[in-house]
Design an enzyme around this catalytic site. Structure first.
Site, PDB file in Angstrom:
ATOM      1  N   ASP A   1      83.564  47.679  86.998  1.00  0.00           N
ATOM      2  CA  ASP A   1      83.705  46.218  86.845  1.00  0.00           C
ATOM      3  C   ASP A   1      82.710  45.502  87.750  1.00  0.00           C
ATOM      4  O   ASP A   1      83.063  44.558  88.459  1.00  0.00           O
ATOM      5  CB  ASP A   1      85.134  45.777  87.147  1.00  0.00           C
ATOM      6  CG  ASP A   1      85.424  44.383  86.625  1.00  0.00           C
ATOM      7  OD1 ASP A   1      84.644  43.879  85.780  1.00  0.00           O
ATOM      8  OD2 ASP A   1      86.415  43.779  87.057  1.00  0.00           O
TER       9      ASP A   1
ATOM     10  N   ARG B 119      81.770  38.342  90.482  1.00  0.00           N
ATOM     11  CA  ARG B 119      83.111  38.044  91.003  1.00  0.00           C
ATOM     12  C   ARG B 119      83.653  39.169  91.872  1.00  0.00           C
ATOM     13  O   ARG B 119      84.589  38.958  92.642  1.00  0.00           O
ATOM     14  CB  ARG B 119      84.085  37.754  89.846  1.00  0.00           C
ATOM     15  CG  ARG B 119      84.272  38.916  88.900  1.00  0.00           C
ATOM     16  CD  ARG B 119      85.184  38.627  87.717  1.00  0.00           C
ATOM     17  NE  ARG B 119      85.171  39.739  86.774  1.00  0.00           N
ATOM     18  CZ  ARG B 119      84.265  39.884  85.811  1.00  0.00           C
ATOM     19  NH1 ARG B 119      83.339  38.974  85.623  1.00  0.00           N
ATOM     20  NH2 ARG B 119      84.276  40.947  85.016  1.00  0.00           N
ATOM     21  N   ASN B 120      83.076  40.365  91.756  1.00  0.00           N
ATOM     22  CA  ASN B 120      83.533  41.512  92.544  1.00  0.00           C
ATOM     23  C   ASN B 120      82.564  41.901  93.656  1.00  0.00           C
ATOM     24  O   ASN B 120      82.627  43.008  94.193  1.00  0.00           O
ATOM     25  CB  ASN B 120      83.814  42.701  91.633  1.00  0.00           C
ATOM     26  CG  ASN B 120      85.074  42.488  90.819  1.00  0.00           C
ATOM     27  OD1 ASN B 120      85.988  41.786  91.261  1.00  0.00           O
ATOM     28  ND2 ASN B 120      85.124  43.061  89.632  1.00  0.00           N
TER      29      ASN B 120
ATOM     30  N   ASP C  88      86.196  45.875  95.221  1.00  0.00           N
ATOM     31  CA  ASP C  88      87.061  45.958  94.049  1.00  0.00           C
ATOM     32  C   ASP C  88      86.775  47.123  93.134  1.00  0.00           C
ATOM     33  O   ASP C  88      87.010  47.018  91.934  1.00  0.00           O
ATOM     34  CB  ASP C  88      86.963  44.657  93.227  1.00  0.00           C
ATOM     35  CG  ASP C  88      87.976  43.633  93.700  1.00  0.00           C
ATOM     36  OD1 ASP C  88      89.130  44.027  93.914  1.00  0.00           O
ATOM     37  OD2 ASP C  88      87.598  42.463  93.858  1.00  0.00           O
TER      38      ASP C  88
END
Ligand code: ADE
Length: 309
Positions: free
Chosen positions: A169, A173-174, A187
């Site tokens: 992922d 955002r991570n 993450d």
């Protein structure tokens, strides 16, 4: 014994080494929310071999989390212990894992996630853009700080890939942004397990589905490799060079699968240096084996930025 169903290469001795007394944590406000996890800002006392208070981020379960969800968080902890310390991977400081509690204590990223950081920067940039574009003299926004973050991420990912750890992922955002603008990969445990458990699709963190970051072979077969992480890195480069825009603007997520499988790709963002766009296109080659490795990406970015390895 702390754990009866301990599946990985870790031993209880390893867990004991990381165990931190929860009474030495002062919880503050919530700084992040996932499908079933929550991240708090907290102050830890006497952690990381240093005396006194240290700001930390504590990831824990939401109220009413199931045993299965606890297991997912446990796997994230295992993953963090396994990958060890690297300057561009979020650092584990400790864990509280007794009496049914599970808290993962990490270093605190003052600037939060990269997407928010970039969007905040967008506002500043709009004001300053004339000056910046004049300064480069080419009409190209060659922002060394932003490209340094791309290098940070490539370095962190090269480390994970060398350990056969697949992120699954990778997206702005991570990525967390720490003091001095250092970017760190985070993450990778939760996201990975969350996808396998279909939670991720039910309740994505920020209301967005991750299809726009997924490689065509992953969209087709659900299989993840370091090469599918490289595809996502290409999308991340696009996010960086557009200062946190949403990929494939104007295209609904449910149309993306067909488009990408047919060979549709995003164009060069305005002000994106040509060599960075060339890098994105290599990451988006349909055949995974033809994409660069994170090692290649790291080497290329170091050369472009004239950074010592
Ligand atoms: N949000 C999620 N993880 C974080 C961290 N380590 N620091 C700051 N904010 C976060």
């Amino acid at each position: 014994s702390l754990r009866s169903d301990f599946p990985s290469q870790l031993t209880d001795t390893v867990y004991l080494k990381w165990e931190f007394p929860i009474r030495k944590l002062n919880f503050g406000k919530v700084v992040g929310q996932g499908a079933f996890g929550k991240v708090y800002h907290a102050i830890a006392h006497d952690i990381d071999g240093k005396p006194g208070p240290v700001p930390v981020a504590v990831k824990t379960l939401k109220d009413g989390a199931t045993l299965e969800e606890r297991d997912i968080l446990q796997k994230e902890l295992d993953q963090l212990i396994y990958v060890g310390s690297h300057p561009n991977v979020i650092r584990l400081l400790g864990a509280c894992s007794r009496r049914g509690i599970l808290c993962i204590i990490m270093e605190y990223a003052v600037h939060g996630n990269l997407r928010e950081f970039l969007k905040a920067r967008h506002l500043v940039s709009d004001l300053e853009s004339d000056r910046q574009l004049c300064a480069t003299g080419t009409g190209v926004l060659r922002d060394a700080d932003l490209l340094k973050m791309a290098l940070d991420i490539a370095r962190g990912m090269a480390h994970l890939a060398s350990l056969k750890c697949i992120h699954r992922d990778l997206a702005a955002r991570n990525i967390l942004v720490l003091d001095g603008g250092v970017a760190k990969v985070s993450d990778f445990g939760l996201a990975r397990e969350a996808k396998e458990n279909a939670y991720y699709f039910k309740e994505p963190k920020d209301g967005r589905m991750p299809f726009k970051w997924m490689a065509p072979e992953t969209l087709l077969s659900g299989r993840y490799t370091s090469k599918s992480d490289v595809w996502s890195f290409g999308v991340l480069l696009w996010e960086i060079t557009t200062l946190g825009s949403s990929p494939y603007p104007g295209i609904p997520t449910d149309k993306i699968v067909t488009l990408v499988l047919r060979g549709y790709r995003m164009g060069k963002p305005p002000n994106c240096p040509q060599d960075i766009f060339d890098m994105m296109k290599k990451c988006w080659r349909p055949t995974p084996a033809e994409r660069p490795t994170f090692r290649d990406l790291k080497d290329t970015l170091e050369k472009l930025l004239q950074y010592p390895p």
